[in-house]
Design an enzyme around this catalytic site. Structure first.
Site, mmCIF file in Angstrom:
data_model
loop_
_atom_site.group_PDB
_atom_site.id
_atom_site.type_symbol
_atom_site.label_atom_id
_atom_site.label_comp_id
_atom_site.label_asym_id
_atom_site.label_seq_id
_atom_site.Cartn_x
_atom_site.Cartn_y
_atom_site.Cartn_z
ATOM 1 N N HIS B 173 0.852 -1.118 0.031
ATOM 2 C CA HIS B 173 0.095 -0.014 -0.076
ATOM 3 C C HIS B 173 1.066 1.161 0.131
ATOM 4 O O HIS B 173 0.523 2.308 -0.857
ATOM 5 C CB HIS B 173 -0.815 -0.057 1.116
ATOM 6 C CG HIS B 173 -1.562 1.180 1.527
ATOM 7 N ND1 HIS B 173 -3.297 1.270 1.338
ATOM 8 C CD2 HIS B 173 -1.309 2.501 1.818
ATOM 9 C CE1 HIS B 173 -3.545 2.492 1.485
ATOM 10 N NE2 HIS B 173 -2.598 3.258 1.868
ATOM 11 N N GLU B 174 1.938 1.441 0.777
ATOM 12 C CA GLU B 174 2.748 2.466 0.790
ATOM 13 C C GLU B 174 3.368 2.801 -0.304
ATOM 14 O O GLU B 174 3.846 3.746 -0.664
ATOM 15 C CB GLU B 174 3.622 2.314 2.089
ATOM 16 C CG GLU B 174 2.891 2.500 3.414
ATOM 17 C CD GLU B 174 1.989 3.506 3.635
ATOM 18 O OE1 GLU B 174 2.117 4.756 3.321
ATOM 19 O OE2 GLU B 174 0.967 3.235 4.608
ATOM 20 N N HIS B 177 1.668 4.214 -3.015
ATOM 21 C CA HIS B 177 1.283 5.694 -3.114
ATOM 22 C C HIS B 177 2.745 6.146 -3.812
ATOM 23 O O HIS B 177 2.305 7.199 -4.492
ATOM 24 C CB HIS B 177 1.605 6.194 -1.571
ATOM 25 C CG HIS B 177 0.183 5.915 -1.148
ATOM 26 N ND1 HIS B 177 -0.833 6.591 -1.596
ATOM 27 C CD2 HIS B 177 -0.161 5.439 0.337
ATOM 28 C CE1 HIS B 177 -1.613 6.547 -0.562
ATOM 29 N NE2 HIS B 177 -1.311 5.841 0.560
ATOM 30 N N TYR B 188 -4.346 14.425 -2.763
ATOM 31 C CA TYR B 188 -4.860 13.522 -1.573
ATOM 32 C C TYR B 188 -5.879 14.190 -0.952
ATOM 33 O O TYR B 188 -5.629 14.676 0.416
ATOM 34 C CB TYR B 188 -3.713 13.677 -0.710
ATOM 35 C CG TYR B 188 -3.634 12.253 0.254
ATOM 36 C CD1 TYR B 188 -3.711 11.197 -0.273
ATOM 37 C CD2 TYR B 188 -3.648 12.644 1.448
ATOM 38 C CE1 TYR B 188 -3.776 9.781 0.403
ATOM 39 C CE2 TYR B 188 -3.659 11.282 2.291
ATOM 40 C CZ TYR B 188 -3.660 10.134 1.848
ATOM 41 O OH TYR B 188 -3.643 8.928 2.588
ATOM 42 N N GLU B 197 -6.114 6.715 -2.313
ATOM 43 C CA GLU B 197 -6.038 5.458 -1.130
ATOM 44 C C GLU B 197 -6.412 4.254 -1.852
ATOM 45 O O GLU B 197 -5.782 3.176 -1.583
ATOM 46 C CB GLU B 197 -7.138 6.004 -0.195
ATOM 47 C CG GLU B 197 -6.461 6.689 0.873
ATOM 48 C CD GLU B 197 -5.294 6.115 1.407
ATOM 49 O OE1 GLU B 197 -5.298 4.649 1.981
ATOM 50 O OE2 GLU B 197 -4.149 6.538 1.560
ATOM 51 N N ASP B 270 -9.912 13.569 7.909
ATOM 52 C CA ASP B 270 -9.255 12.742 7.172
ATOM 53 C C ASP B 270 -8.920 12.959 5.575
ATOM 54 O O ASP B 270 -9.301 12.297 4.830
ATOM 55 C CB ASP B 270 -9.929 11.121 7.229
ATOM 56 C CG ASP B 270 -9.489 10.174 6.430
ATOM 57 O OD1 ASP B 270 -7.931 10.089 6.442
ATOM 58 O OD2 ASP B 270 -10.006 9.112 6.083
ATOM 59 N N HIS B 275 -9.787 7.776 3.727
ATOM 60 C CA HIS B 275 -9.582 6.471 3.952
ATOM 61 C C HIS B 275 -11.109 5.825 4.368
ATOM 62 O O HIS B 275 -11.222 4.656 4.563
ATOM 63 C CB HIS B 275 -8.674 6.248 5.193
ATOM 64 C CG HIS B 275 -7.319 6.466 5.148
ATOM 65 N ND1 HIS B 275 -6.948 7.667 5.234
ATOM 66 C CD2 HIS B 275 -6.163 5.648 4.765
ATOM 67 C CE1 HIS B 275 -5.509 7.680 5.085
ATOM 68 N NE2 HIS B 275 -5.287 6.487 4.703
HETATM 69 ZN ZN LIG Z 1 -2.760 5.080 2.117
#
Ligand SMILES: [Zn+2]
Lengths: 88, 356
Positions: B173-174, B177, B188, B197, B270, B275
């Site tokens: 996931h990271e 990005h 974002y 996301e 958020d 998310h």
């Molecule tokens: Zn993320």
């Protein structure tokens, strides 16, 4: 002095909120000085954070500033972790 | 593409963007030149900067083909917050005693491998960018993030979260990005942020499935399984199969993700719910992938990858913009009237995102 911290975002996207009222606390002086320094380096609007980074709102006596990981000052980091840990 | 002025029209009208992308990287300047100019012009029209950043190295006279091997480095922040910290493992070095370091290192390798083997992409920038990760960030730190240059992992507090390197989909996931940053660069915030996301959840899940050799039917479609401490009531942080069902806990609260547009959450927190509303495109991917069957990275993943990297997805795209491009990509890659096109169209219809 009433110190509130709200944390949003993060990988989990789960909010956390806590506050500390320094009145009557033996360590009130220490809290106030830390809060003032953390507040002074905050921003008036939320900064653009990094993906999955935490965003924070620090509210001191009703006035709010913003900051975000990973660019926190030492004072901000210390205040945030203390409030979230010891606050209610 | 109406303003090409008749200049090299073959690249403007026939060749899909993902092919242009490949051509632009070709060693033969006769092939790469026109393709690159087309992409540049395209990107200028939309005021985008990705092509210039992405092709800056490829255009240099000394450029050579990037390696098929990753270049990984893991650092230890030693529970402080200075980045990157102390180097603890580099490429070609044997595993050490620290399981967190070893997990991060192999997670970087798995991510590199999926992007290379499945999509022919060399690292997150498509040009062999070294992969750096820092572990043991801060104390009891309940998070992992991408700082624009590297991944950062906390150990968790042991009460709510465990070590963030435990689920390989979190590592994927990271890094995803990073891929998004070098391609569509989705803003974002709000819907483009939720798409950003979702891209990370989709490719994070695919990295896990690829590593385990799972089909779409076999996969758990969870994000962050194994991350919650034993006392927490929940199975993971997000579910692509059933958004909103990952946890329901006294301390954490309930998983707030919607599965369809009917339950879209409007919030300023958020980053505008990035998310939270990612549950909608996540579920669309799950529906398309399970409908198609087999390995999800092969067809559904390819379509999503085509859109992410194709150059047409703008940094301010909404769900509907993204959905329409997946329909177009499914048609271009697998043909009109194919099961791929049908599966993609049906998936978006089921989550309530308009594709017309
Ligand atoms: Zn993320």
């Amino acid at each position: 002095m009433r110190i509130q911290v709200r944390r949003t975002g993060g990988f989990a996207g789960i909010d956390r909120h806590a506050e500390v009222d320094t009145s009557g606390r033996p360590d009130a002086q220490e809290w106030q000085s830390l809060a003032e320094r953390a507040f002074a380096s905050g921003r008036g609007t939320p900064p653009v954070g990094v993906p999955d980074g935490f965003s924070y709102q620090i509210t001191v006596d009703g006035k709010t500033v913003y900051c975000a990981d990973p660019r926190l000052t030492e004072e901000q980091r210390k205040l945030i972790s203390r409030v979230l840990k010891e606050g209610a | 593409m109406t303003t090409n002025g008749g200049f090299e029209p073959v690249f403007c009208t026939v060749v899909p963007p993902h092919v242009l992308d490949k051509l632009a990287r070709n060693d033969d300047p006769a092939l790469s030149g026109p393709a690159r100019r087309t992409l540049m012009r395209d990107s200028e029209l939309r005021g985008k900067r990705r092509v210039t950043t992405e092709f800056a190295l490829a255009a240099a006279p000394t450029a050579k083909a990037p390696s098929d091997q990753p270049l990984r480095t893991v650092y230890d922040a030693e529970h402080r917050t200075a980045l990157p910290g102390t180097k603890v493992r580099g490429e070609g070095e044997d595993p050490g005693q620290d399981a967190t370091v070893n997990r991060a290192f192999s997670g970087l390798g798995a991510t590199f491998e999926l992007f290379l083997k499945a999509y022919g992409r060399h690292s997150i920038d498509g040009d062999g960018l070294p992969l750096d990760a820092t572990v043991h960030y801060d104390e009891n730190y309940n998070n992992a993030f991408w700082n624009g240059e590297q991944m950062v992992f906390g150990d968790g507090d042991g009460e709510i979260f465990l070590d963030f390197t435990i689920p390989i989909d979190v590592i994927g996931h990271e890094l995803a990005h990073g891929v998004t940053q070098y391609t569509a660069n989705l803003t974002y915030y709000g819907q483009p942020g939720a798409l950003n996301e979702s891209m990370s959840d989709v490719f994070g899940a695919l990295i896990k499935q690829y590593t385990l050799g799972q089909t779409a039917a076999e996969a758990d479609w969870l994000i962050g399984a194994g991350l919650l401490a034993p006392s927490v009531t929940g199975k993971a942080l997000r579910s692509m199969k059933e958004p909103g069902s990952a946890y329901d806990d006294d301390v954490l609260g309930k998983d707030p993700q919607p599965a369809t547009m009917d339950d879209y959450v409007r919030t300023g927190r958020d980053n505008g719910g990035v998310h939270i509303n990612s549950g909608i495109p996540n579920h669309a991917f799950y529906l398309a992938a399970t409908q198609l069957g087999g390995h999800a990275w092969e067809k559904a993943g390819q379509i999503w990858y085509d859109v992410l990297t194709g150059g047409e997805l703008t940094d301010r795209a909404f769900f509907t913009d993204f959905a329409k491009l997946t329909v177009k990509a499914a048609r271009e890659r697998y043909g009109d009237g194919g099961e791929e096109l049908q599966a993609v169209e049906k998936a978006w219809e089921q989550v309530g995102v308009r594709i017309l």
